[in-house]
Design an enzyme around this catalytic site. Sequence first.
Site, mmCIF file in Angstrom:
data_model
loop_
_atom_site.group_PDB
_atom_site.id
_atom_site.type_symbol
_atom_site.label_atom_id
_atom_site.label_comp_id
_atom_site.label_asym_id
_atom_site.label_seq_id
_atom_site.Cartn_x
_atom_site.Cartn_y
_atom_site.Cartn_z
ATOM 1 N N GLY A 32 -6.905 30.231 4.251
ATOM 2 C CA GLY A 32 -6.976 29.042 4.105
ATOM 3 C C GLY A 32 -6.251 27.323 5.466
ATOM 4 O O GLY A 32 -5.777 28.821 6.371
ATOM 5 N N ASN A 54 -7.721 36.084 -0.629
ATOM 6 C CA ASN A 54 -8.367 36.821 -1.393
ATOM 7 C C ASN A 54 -9.233 36.098 -1.910
ATOM 8 O O ASN A 54 -10.388 36.047 -2.794
ATOM 9 C CB ASN A 54 -7.507 37.356 -2.959
ATOM 10 N N THR A 115 0.616 34.413 -7.823
ATOM 11 C CA THR A 115 0.329 34.660 -6.828
ATOM 12 C C THR A 115 2.103 34.406 -6.016
ATOM 13 O O THR A 115 2.561 34.619 -4.875
ATOM 14 C CB THR A 115 -0.579 33.805 -6.132
ATOM 15 N N TYR A 168 1.949 26.100 -10.408
ATOM 16 C CA TYR A 168 2.736 25.679 -8.892
ATOM 17 C C TYR A 168 4.461 25.528 -8.297
ATOM 18 O O TYR A 168 5.021 26.417 -7.738
ATOM 19 C CB TYR A 168 1.809 24.688 -7.830
ATOM 20 N N GLN A 185 20.762 40.682 -1.803
ATOM 21 C CA GLN A 185 21.765 41.601 -1.644
ATOM 22 C C GLN A 185 20.890 42.684 -0.866
ATOM 23 O O GLN A 185 21.019 44.041 -0.590
ATOM 24 C CB GLN A 185 20.149 41.968 -2.847
ATOM 25 N N ARG A 209 -7.609 17.401 -1.931
ATOM 26 C CA ARG A 209 -6.585 16.731 -1.881
ATOM 27 C C ARG A 209 -6.999 15.179 -1.408
ATOM 28 O O ARG A 209 -8.350 15.032 -0.575
ATOM 29 C CB ARG A 209 -5.520 17.435 -1.305
HETATM 30 N N1 UDP Z 1 -4.993 10.801 -4.752
HETATM 31 C C1 UDP Z 1 -6.331 9.921 -5.477
HETATM 32 N N2 UDP Z 1 -7.716 10.661 -4.773
HETATM 33 C C2 UDP Z 1 -8.221 11.537 -4.711
HETATM 34 C C3 UDP Z 1 -7.468 12.339 -4.687
HETATM 35 C C4 UDP Z 1 -5.965 12.003 -4.177
HETATM 36 O O1 UDP Z 1 -5.274 8.901 -4.887
HETATM 37 O O2 UDP Z 1 -9.199 11.859 -4.257
HETATM 38 C C5 UDP Z 1 -3.722 11.183 -4.936
HETATM 39 C C6 UDP Z 1 -2.646 11.380 -5.976
HETATM 40 O O3 UDP Z 1 -3.254 11.032 -7.261
HETATM 41 C C7 UDP Z 1 -1.311 11.754 -5.831
HETATM 42 C C8 UDP Z 1 -1.605 11.929 -3.472
HETATM 43 O O4 UDP Z 1 -3.031 11.073 -3.714
HETATM 44 O O5 UDP Z 1 -0.807 10.775 -5.587
HETATM 45 C C9 UDP Z 1 -2.026 13.085 -3.479
HETATM 46 O O6 UDP Z 1 -2.880 13.564 -4.086
HETATM 47 P P1 UDP Z 1 -3.281 15.289 -3.465
HETATM 48 O O7 UDP Z 1 -3.772 15.540 -4.483
HETATM 49 O O8 UDP Z 1 -3.838 14.928 -1.807
HETATM 50 O O9 UDP Z 1 -1.705 16.067 -3.112
HETATM 51 P P2 UDP Z 1 -0.526 16.204 -3.994
HETATM 52 O O10 UDP Z 1 0.673 14.953 -2.980
HETATM 53 O O11 UDP Z 1 -0.452 15.443 -5.283
HETATM 54 O O12 UDP Z 1 0.002 17.596 -3.820
#
Ligand code: UDP
Length: 359
Positions: A32, A54, A115, A168, A185, A209
């Site tokens: 990852g 995996n 997981t 998650y 423990q 993300r």
């Molecule tokens: N976000 C966005 N556009 C994208 C992807 C994410 O505006 O293309 C926003 C999402 O709604 C959140 C923030 O960016 O408010 C961070 O999202 P990410 O998925 O990176 O991670 P998170 O912190 O939510 O786990």
Amino acid sequence: MGTAAKNLDGGGRKGSRGARLSLPVVVCGGAGFLGAHLCARLLDAGHRVICVDNFCTSDEEAIEHLVGRPGFELQRRDIASLGEEDFGPVSAIYNMACAASPVHYQRRPLETLLTSVRGMDNLLRIARRYQARIFQASTSEVYGHPTIHPQRESYWGHVNPVGPRSCYDEGKRCAETLCFIYEQQYGVPVRIARIFNTYGPGMRLADGRVVINFIVQALADEPLSVYGDGRQTRSFCYVDDLIDGILRMMQPGSEITGPINLGNPQEIEIAELARRIIRLTGTRSKVQTGALPVDDPPRRRPDISLAVEALGWQPRTDLDVGLERTIADVQVRLEKGEAGLVRELPTVGKRAVAGANAL
Ligand code: UDP
């Protein structure tokens, strides 16, 4: 990468350096984004590394630069079905295994939860058997939709247990509980970090993300997909800084179990992040707002005073510098033909998105 980083060991057990280095360390989720960076740093420090993955949300390309390096071994397996003796004696275990992008973990909610929980239990059993130090990559998501800002480790969080993010969030919360049970423990040496948003070279282009989406869109002169009005905040930590923090926690002599927040307290609105990426790439792209995913936390910033005090750690990489390095990496990979942008919002049944009509 800071100079201090070069001295970090991260092997996990006390004793002579030679004895420590002779037993392998296991990095689960080693293919990852964070896992691959961690494997590289552990190999640099002279460890034998068993990389376990995996490949549910990673690709072999992510570790092709590691395959063939002395001491590196890849095992394709799932931590949710590991036996206690599957690796033999090991000195340290790093659990980085779990889809971390909301788009991906919500597509496989049961797998995400198991997981986190079953996988962690299996790894803790192995750690117990060999008295190996074990690191758990926990998350800022344990704070959920925070009512305290910035978030300190003493804050218990505000998580929706039945929302689309709960597989998650609750999985990671339960994994922390498991760590504490095994520590109390059975005396297993556990280290827990609550990792806040991290970015940098090597993120999958289809990760989904925000940083990677915006960069890929900007480089293609496509609109940047801001979810909601873009006023929500996050605090982005550059990957090398984060790995330094993890290695410090696992250093022999570092006795703090945690949880410890690891992240960059520099907070930024998502709309501002989009503007920065537009500026840094010189793109013709504009911002396009869309619906906000359900339970998207409105703000997030770590209080890192505990990490500063207990580990002497704080992030060093300025956001613009880190973004420039990430943009350069993405540019090279796009030129090589690597593809993949997650275009759709996370969807969970009929509760797909909130506020879609308000736009
Ligand atoms: N976000 C966005 N556009 C994208 C992807 C994410 O505006 O293309 C926003 C999402 O709604 C959140 C923030 O960016 O408010 C961070 O999202 P990410 O998925 O990176 O991670 P998170 O912190 O939510 O786990």
